[in-house]
Each structure stands twice: as structure tokens, then as C-alpha cells.
Design an enzyme around this catalytic site. Sequence first.
Site, PDB file in Angstrom:
ATOM      1  N   ASP A  93       1.681   4.681 -13.748  1.00  0.00           N
ATOM      2  CA  ASP A  93       0.746   4.151 -12.757  1.00  0.00           C
ATOM      3  C   ASP A  93      -0.364   5.175 -12.573  1.00  0.00           C
ATOM      4  O   ASP A  93      -0.216   6.338 -12.957  1.00  0.00           O
ATOM      5  CB  ASP A  93       1.446   3.860 -11.425  1.00  0.00           C
ATOM      6  CG  ASP A  93       0.751   2.765 -10.617  1.00  0.00           C
ATOM      7  OD1 ASP A  93      -0.346   2.319 -11.008  1.00  0.00           O
ATOM      8  OD2 ASP A  93       1.304   2.360  -9.576  1.00  0.00           O
ATOM      9  N   ASP A  94      -1.468   4.721 -11.993  1.00  0.00           N
ATOM     10  CA  ASP A  94      -2.579   5.628 -11.763  1.00  0.00           C
ATOM     11  C   ASP A  94      -2.282   6.605 -10.633  1.00  0.00           C
ATOM     12  O   ASP A  94      -2.639   7.767 -10.682  1.00  0.00           O
ATOM     13  CB  ASP A  94      -3.874   4.861 -11.476  1.00  0.00           C
ATOM     14  CG  ASP A  94      -3.772   3.879 -10.310  1.00  0.00           C
ATOM     15  OD1 ASP A  94      -2.652   3.621  -9.797  1.00  0.00           O
ATOM     16  OD2 ASP A  94      -4.815   3.335  -9.906  1.00  0.00           O
ATOM     17  N   ASP A  97       0.947   6.626  -3.803  1.00  0.00           N
ATOM     18  CA  ASP A  97       0.328   6.864  -2.500  1.00  0.00           C
ATOM     19  C   ASP A  97       1.423   6.961  -1.434  1.00  0.00           C
ATOM     20  O   ASP A  97       2.055   7.994  -1.281  1.00  0.00           O
ATOM     21  CB  ASP A  97      -0.669   5.733  -2.215  1.00  0.00           C
ATOM     22  CG  ASP A  97      -1.552   5.980  -0.997  1.00  0.00           C
ATOM     23  OD1 ASP A  97      -1.132   6.694  -0.075  1.00  0.00           O
ATOM     24  OD2 ASP A  97      -2.663   5.434  -0.948  1.00  0.00           O
TER      25      ASP A  97
END
Length: 165
Positions: A93-94, A97
Site C-alpha cells: 500500500d502507499d 495511516d
Amino acid sequence: MSSERYHDHFIVSWDQLHRDVRALCHTLIGRDFKGIIAITRGGLIPAGLIARELGIRHIDTVCIKSYHDHMEQGGLEVVKGVDHDGDGWLLVDDLVDTGNTARAVRDMLPKAHFVTVYAKPEGRPLVDGFITEVPQSCWIQFPWDMGIAYVEPISEQLKKQESDS
């Protein structure tokens, strides 16, 4: 969750993304992955870059919807999963969070090696690797979310300001 939680912006250029992904790949060299599972949509571009750098051809996706608009996060919806536990797979994933998406994907693919390019403190413990830690209060502007716009030369801006005065 509210957009009020983001006080700063971290702008990632295409060049920076490539450098960070390549740095991440150096931590993965020598591992024999069956393939990559990209978490859509944010993980698609990093997964493609990682696949190129590591010579991996098999890419699958897990499609999870969590951000409902620009900066507001809502409930998770699994749009597409996979039919295995992730054993031998690289999950990409980028960003991690708050960890909401990461927890859901970890439950689906507990044996996958999970990496992100960027990590925030709340989600960081959920991934096996990342390159850059970003403060929790920082909104990351990825290059695929931004457009290129013409910037007027300073001399022209000053001429306009003088004529407006």
C-alpha cells in the site's frame, strides 16, 4: 474522523516516490515472493514500481474502500478480496495511516509480508516494513492526486500587482 486532524501537508513528487520505492525495494531484495497484492487504489502505483524493481510479474489486488472523500475516512468496504492467506506474497500500500485498512487486510492476509512506502505512528506497528515515517497530523499529497498547473513568472505577477495598485 475529521479533516481538522491534519495540520500539515507532505507533498510527494513523482521523483520522490520513485526514490522512496527504490529504497523500499532494497529492503526486499533476495526474498522470493509468489507475487504482489496491491491494496487499491493507493497501492497500485507503488506495487507496479516494486514489481518492476524486483522483477515480479504476478500482481493481484485487494480492493478496499475507506476514504469516502478528499480527507474524511469512513467505514471499510471490501470490494474484492483474494482466496488465500497471503503466504509467500508481498502486500503493498502507499500509506498506513490510522491502521483501519491495514487491520482489515491483515485479517484477510495474515501471512503476507506487508509493506508501505509511508507510515504514520498509529498504523506503523501493523506493517512489516516502510521507508518514510510521517507525523500523524500530516496529510500526504500523492502525485497521482495532483495536477500540473502553469505558474506565472514572478515578473508578470509583479506587473499585475503594480497595475492593480
